[in-house]
Enzyme design. Structure first.
Site, mmCIF file in Angstrom:
data_model
loop_
_atom_site.group_PDB
_atom_site.id
_atom_site.type_symbol
_atom_site.label_atom_id
_atom_site.label_comp_id
_atom_site.label_asym_id
_atom_site.label_seq_id
_atom_site.Cartn_x
_atom_site.Cartn_y
_atom_site.Cartn_z
ATOM 1 N N LYS A 195 -4.731 10.062 2.915
ATOM 2 C CA LYS A 195 -5.454 9.169 3.840
ATOM 3 C C LYS A 195 -6.545 9.902 4.616
ATOM 4 O O LYS A 195 -6.352 11.029 5.072
ATOM 5 C CB LYS A 195 -4.420 8.546 4.785
ATOM 6 C CG LYS A 195 -4.957 7.584 5.820
ATOM 7 C CD LYS A 195 -5.835 6.492 5.247
ATOM 8 C CE LYS A 195 -5.190 5.700 4.124
ATOM 9 N NZ LYS A 195 -6.187 4.840 3.399
ATOM 10 N N ASP A 252 -1.879 10.925 -2.260
ATOM 11 C CA ASP A 252 -2.254 9.877 -3.220
ATOM 12 C C ASP A 252 -2.594 10.448 -4.584
ATOM 13 O O ASP A 252 -2.463 9.773 -5.599
ATOM 14 C CB ASP A 252 -3.426 9.069 -2.680
ATOM 15 C CG ASP A 252 -2.957 8.203 -1.528
ATOM 16 O OD1 ASP A 252 -2.852 8.735 -0.406
ATOM 17 O OD2 ASP A 252 -2.625 7.028 -1.773
ATOM 18 N N ARG A 288 -7.140 -0.161 -7.217
ATOM 19 C CA ARG A 288 -7.417 0.894 -6.227
ATOM 20 C C ARG A 288 -7.580 2.219 -6.985
ATOM 21 O O ARG A 288 -6.729 2.571 -7.807
ATOM 22 C CB ARG A 288 -6.290 1.002 -5.182
ATOM 23 C CG ARG A 288 -6.225 -0.235 -4.276
ATOM 24 C CD ARG A 288 -5.396 0.008 -3.037
ATOM 25 N NE ARG A 288 -6.073 0.853 -2.078
ATOM 26 C CZ ARG A 288 -5.468 1.389 -1.005
ATOM 27 N NH1 ARG A 288 -4.173 1.177 -0.804
ATOM 28 N NH2 ARG A 288 -6.141 2.133 -0.151
ATOM 29 N N GLN A 300 -2.074 2.560 9.706
ATOM 30 C CA GLN A 300 -0.765 2.724 9.045
ATOM 31 C C GLN A 300 0.207 3.496 9.939
ATOM 32 O O GLN A 300 1.416 3.248 9.901
ATOM 33 C CB GLN A 300 -0.922 3.485 7.725
ATOM 34 C CG GLN A 300 -1.599 2.716 6.608
ATOM 35 C CD GLN A 300 -3.094 2.984 6.558
ATOM 36 O OE1 GLN A 300 -3.719 3.309 7.569
ATOM 37 N NE2 GLN A 300 -3.685 2.832 5.407
ATOM 38 N N ARG A 324 0.870 -1.180 0.000
ATOM 39 C CA ARG A 324 0.000 0.000 0.000
ATOM 40 C C ARG A 324 0.904 1.228 0.000
ATOM 41 O O ARG A 324 2.119 1.118 0.126
ATOM 42 C CB ARG A 324 -1.014 0.004 1.158
ATOM 43 C CG ARG A 324 -0.624 -0.566 2.474
ATOM 44 C CD ARG A 324 0.427 0.187 3.229
ATOM 45 N NE ARG A 324 0.156 1.608 3.308
ATOM 46 C CZ ARG A 324 1.065 2.536 3.547
ATOM 47 N NH1 ARG A 324 2.345 2.194 3.724
ATOM 48 N NH2 ARG A 324 0.762 3.813 3.608
ATOM 49 N N GLY A 325 0.273 2.405 -0.131
ATOM 50 C CA GLY A 325 1.045 3.638 -0.285
ATOM 51 C C GLY A 325 1.141 3.932 -1.782
ATOM 52 O O GLY A 325 1.464 3.035 -2.575
HETATM 53 O O1 MRU Z 1 -4.525 3.220 1.899
HETATM 54 P P1 MRU Z 1 -3.058 3.449 1.810
HETATM 55 O O2 MRU Z 1 -2.285 2.930 2.978
HETATM 56 O O3 MRU Z 1 -2.492 2.980 0.486
HETATM 57 O O4 MRU Z 1 -2.913 5.025 1.840
HETATM 58 C C1 MRU Z 1 -1.642 5.598 1.832
HETATM 59 C C2 MRU Z 1 -1.626 7.041 2.070
HETATM 60 O O5 MRU Z 1 -2.645 7.684 2.167
HETATM 61 C C3 MRU Z 1 -0.281 7.704 2.084
HETATM 62 O O6 MRU Z 1 -0.297 8.816 2.935
HETATM 63 C C4 MRU Z 1 0.048 8.181 0.675
HETATM 64 O O7 MRU Z 1 -0.065 7.122 -0.237
HETATM 65 C C5 MRU Z 1 1.386 8.779 0.580
HETATM 66 S S1 MRU Z 1 2.598 7.546 0.408
HETATM 67 C C6 MRU Z 1 4.126 8.174 0.153
#
Ligand code: MRU
Length: 355
Positions: free
Chosen positions: A256, A245, A97, A204, A54-55
């Protein structure tokens, strides 16, 4: 990642060598450190969907590798047939996603490479696509380091920094975006400490950001998401830094769920709110943040903790995984090409044009 020089202690959530992809299962951290092997694109798609990986930048890298695994298994001698099937595989991966634009950014790059080389044999295309996927991963880490150098000047010595979610090495190919800026500030000799929102419901912050920072011996304190306002009111936060994102052309930032709340609180308390993201996160095709698709995830992420039921059966649930912070609440956007402040539309377009 094969073919690149590694610092021994750096966390990298994705490994790719000898035709096999391995990913660190981020659902299990920090209690268990488990790596899974991936040999086909369907399994990579599933790992993105169920958040083994994820990320935003990390899922872009995983998707590029997944696309290559898919390409490798296409059985045809015709480049045109190969491209049609490769496009189908990329379409399936991109649908895993919806919010992080890095996913389509990486897959578009893979498709562009294939399309530009259709005069080559299928074997040559497959080899080229493997190198392209590797390049996407290696460049991501290098870009994070550049971002760190641009951003660390914004972090004062002694700063107590609030972050939300995980924008660290685990969310990228390595080093991190928001945490990359913090790592660079620490490397520059600044004595900073980090306050981490737990980041309900996937945690997270509690599970991943704390783990990374603790490994790096950067002072870290975990708080409940709803404690951030209190700490700000007590003068215990000097700045906020988060990842993203998707950033629309005008500088609105999807990140997030809960990020918007933190940004509003930061504004109320005159605390700078910084966003660190590579240009692969900037989507110039969207004029503003209202057009960013927001993923809604399974109700069970909220109603249960692992197998333990927390909420009544059949309860109505909303579980948006992201929110959008309007540009007026964002003090600066840090990218690998520099820091945008104020006129985001012009600055972001300029950074994207640098590639
Ligand atoms: O749902 P996730 O864990 O994929 O969401 C991740 C985030 O919101 C992070 O803050 C974002 O991707 C920045 S990652 C460098």
């Amino acid at each position: 990642m094969s073919g690149c020089q590694m610092d021994a202690n750096t966390v990298r959530p994705i490994r790719f060598f000898n035709g096999t992809c391995q990913m660190l299962d981020q659902r299990l951290l920090p209690a268990e450190v488990v790596w899974h092997n991936y040999k086909d694109y369907q399994a990579v798609a599933e790992a993105i969907r169920n958040m083994v990986v994820r990320g935003a930048p990390a899922i872009g890298v995983a998707a590029a590798i997944g696309a290559w695994l898919g390409a490798r298994d296409i059985e045809t001698e015709s480049s045109e047939e190969f491209f049609a099937e490769f496009t189908r595989i990329c379409d399936l991966l991109v649908a895993t996603r919806p919010t992080a634009v890095n996913l389509s950014w990486a897959l578009e790059r893979m498709k562009r490479f294939a399309h530009a080389n259709l005069d080559r044999t299928v074997l040559e295309l497959k080899i080229g696509l493997e190198f392209e996927a590797l390049a996407i991963a290696q460049e991501d880490e290098q870009r994070n380091k550049k971002m760190g150098r641009h951003g660390e000047g914004l972090i004062p010595d002694g700063a107590r920094i609030l972050t939300h979610c995980n924008a660290g090495a685990l969310a990228t190919a390595g080093y991190g975006t928001a945490l990359g800026v913090i790592r660079t500030a620490v490397a520059a000799g600044k004595k900073v400490s980090v306050i981490v929102d737990e980041t309900r419901p996937f945690l997270q912050g509690a599970r991943l950001t704390t783990w990374e920072l603790q490994k790096d011996k950067i002072p870290v304190t975990l708080i409940c998401d709803n404690a951030a306002g209190y700490l700000m009111s007590q003068g215990e936060i000097d700045c906020v830094i988060v990842g993203a994102d998707r950033i629309s052309a005008n500088g609105d930032v999807a990140n997030k769920i809960g990020t918007y709340t933190v940004a509003v609180l930061a504004k109320e308390h005159n605390i700078p709110f910084y966003v660190a993201a590579p240009i692969s996160t900037i989507d110039l095709s969207l004029s503003d943040g209202s057009q960013i698709p927001i993923e809604e995830r399974d109700a069970r992420e909220i109603t249960h903790f692992k197998d333990v039921q927390l909420a009544p059966e059949e309860i109505a649930v909303r579980n948006p995984a992201f929110d959008v912070t309007p540009n007026r609440l964002v003090t600066a956007i840090i990218t690998e090409h520099g820091v945008a402040q104020g006129s985001y539309r012009k600055n972001l377009a300029e950074f994207v044009s640098k590639g």
